[in-house]
Design a protein around this motif. Structure first.
Motif, PDB file in Angstrom:
ATOM      1  N   GLY A   1       0.166  46.486  44.627  1.00 14.16           N
ATOM      2  CA  GLY A   1       0.256  45.121  45.066  1.00 14.16           C
ATOM      3  C   GLY A   1       0.734  44.107  43.704  1.00 14.16           C
ATOM      4  O   GLY A   1       1.301  44.750  42.771  1.00 14.16           O
ATOM      5  N   ARG A   2       0.296  43.009  43.863  1.00 13.22           N
ATOM      6  CA  ARG A   2       0.417  42.006  42.801  1.00 13.22           C
ATOM      7  C   ARG A   2      -0.663  42.435  41.449  1.00 13.22           C
ATOM      8  O   ARG A   2      -1.457  43.232  41.730  1.00 13.22           O
ATOM      9  N   GLY A   3      -0.398  41.744  40.491  1.00 17.38           N
ATOM     10  CA  GLY A   3      -1.140  42.013  39.463  1.00 17.38           C
ATOM     11  C   GLY A   3      -2.683  41.871  39.542  1.00 17.38           C
ATOM     12  O   GLY A   3      -3.788  42.581  39.435  1.00 17.38           O
ATOM     13  N   PRO A   4      -3.160  40.654  40.285  1.00 14.36           N
ATOM     14  CA  PRO A   4      -4.633  40.412  40.379  1.00 14.36           C
ATOM     15  C   PRO A   4      -5.166  41.463  41.242  1.00 14.36           C
ATOM     16  O   PRO A   4      -6.217  41.991  40.911  1.00 14.36           O
ATOM     17  N   GLU A   5      -4.462  41.990  42.304  1.00 13.56           N
ATOM     18  CA  GLU A   5      -5.396  43.206  43.047  1.00 13.56           C
ATOM     19  C   GLU A   5      -5.821  44.344  42.253  1.00 13.56           C
ATOM     20  O   GLU A   5      -6.820  44.765  42.303  1.00 13.56           O
ATOM     21  N   ALA A   6      -4.713  44.757  41.359  1.00 10.17           N
ATOM     22  CA  ALA A   6      -5.112  45.886  40.597  1.00 10.17           C
ATOM     23  C   ALA A   6      -6.157  45.466  39.606  1.00 10.17           C
ATOM     24  O   ALA A   6      -7.119  46.535  39.190  1.00 10.17           O
ATOM     25  N   LEU A   7      -6.244  44.374  39.151  1.00 15.16           N
ATOM     26  CA  LEU A   7      -7.274  43.937  38.127  1.00 15.16           C
ATOM     27  C   LEU A   7      -8.654  43.989  38.842  1.00 15.16           C
ATOM     28  O   LEU A   7      -9.748  44.122  37.954  1.00 15.16           O
ATOM     29  N   VAL A   8      -8.956  43.575  40.141  1.00 15.17           N
ATOM     30  CA  VAL A   8     -10.138  43.408  40.554  1.00 15.17           C
ATOM     31  C   VAL A   8     -10.709  44.319  41.297  1.00 15.17           C
ATOM     32  O   VAL A   8     -11.841  44.368  41.502  1.00 15.17           O
ATOM     33  N   ARG A   9      -9.915  45.232  41.735  1.00 15.99           N
ATOM     34  CA  ARG A   9     -10.494  46.276  42.515  1.00 15.99           C
ATOM     35  C   ARG A   9     -11.306  47.110  41.730  1.00 15.99           C
ATOM     36  O   ARG A   9     -12.519  47.746  42.334  1.00 15.99           O
ATOM     37  N   PRO A  10     -11.315  47.487  40.419  1.00 14.59           N
ATOM     38  CA  PRO A  10     -12.323  48.325  39.723  1.00 14.59           C
ATOM     39  C   PRO A  10     -13.555  47.679  39.565  1.00 14.59           C
ATOM     40  O   PRO A  10     -14.555  48.357  39.428  1.00 14.59           O
TER      41      PRO A  10
END
Length: 256
Positions: free
Chosen positions: A66-75
């Motif tokens: 997805g966009r950058g934010p999704e990848a950053l918050v999932r972990p």
């Protein structure tokens, strides 16, 4: 709750439109449902800070995750990370903007949106039925932020599970809010207890949600209001930091 000088609002999409938990300085929180985001904004002073559980800022092309934010918050979220949907391209979101009068038309529109998403993503991927279900609400806020750039400094994207995690000292919630589509009382109790540690009264959180909103929508909006306070006080963190911008200059970040 630490006070700020402005009206704070937490908003979440719900069946009837938008549920909003509002706190005016010096007053106890209130909760209402609005048929449109425009109606919600019209009920507020011009300097109110709003945190909303809805993607803001759309990619022209979607990459893995997805966009950058999704990848950053999932972990951050452990077992709760499936609650973070990947957002497809703006073209996919606007592939079919008709109102749907039949379930067949709705499924056909989902297929069309998925086809456009596949041509504007790498690796090519379609649109989940859950993400498609909120497309109209994503477009509603997107249209407002395009038409009214002044709102870009007042309306912020957040995400309930990221909010709960941040409010819980960066520890994700242990229990899901829902199991197989039904409310999980233990997961709700875990979140209510956390919200009370941040200043809510249990009597407020225990009240039935307004007509047209579900119990979990109410708790999510309550969490969003706390994030609006963190933003107003300069305590919130954007993911990414600093926020990105989409092709129209709209900020792209999940705040918590």
């Amino acid at each position: 709750m630490t006070s700020t000088k402005v009206v704070l609002v937490g908003a979440d999409g719900c069946k009837a439109g938008w549920i909003a938990v509002r706190r005016t300085p010096g007053m106890t929180p209130s909760v209402d449902v609005f048929a449109s985001f425009t109606a919600l904004l019209a009920s507020l002073p011009d300097d109110a800070v709003i945190a909303v559980d809805m993607p803001i800022g759309l990619p022209e092309f979607s990459s893995k995750g997805g966009r950058g934010p999704e990848a950053l918050v999932r972990p951050l979220l452990g077992a709760r990370q499936s609650s973070v949907f990947s957002i497809p391209s703006r073209a996919a979101l606007y592939a079919d903007t008709n109102g749907f009068t039949t379930i067949e038309a709705w499924y056909a529109a989902h297929i069309r949106a998925s086809e456009v998403a596949k041509t504007t993503s790498d690796p090519p991927h379609g649109v989940s039925i859950q993400a498609f279900g909120i497309f109209a609400k994503i477009r509603e806020i997107d249209a407002l932020l395009i038409a009214r750039p002044d709102l870009r400094g007042r309306v912020y994207e957040s995400h309930p599970e990221v909010a709960f995690c941040r409010l819980n000292g960066d520890r994700a919630m242990q229990l899901p809010k829902k199991i197989k589509g039904s409310i999980n009382p233990a997961g709700m109790a875990e979140r209510k207890a956390l919200l009370c540690r941040h200043g809510y009264e249990m009597g407020f959180l225990d009240r039935p949600p307004p007509r047209g909103a579900a119990a979990d929508d109410f708790l999510d909006a309550a969490a969003m209001m706390l994030i609006a306070g963190r933003i107003a006080r300069g305590e919130a963190r954007p993911f990414p930091d600093p926020p990105g911008r989409d092709s129209l200059g709209i900020p792209v970040a999940i705040w918590a």
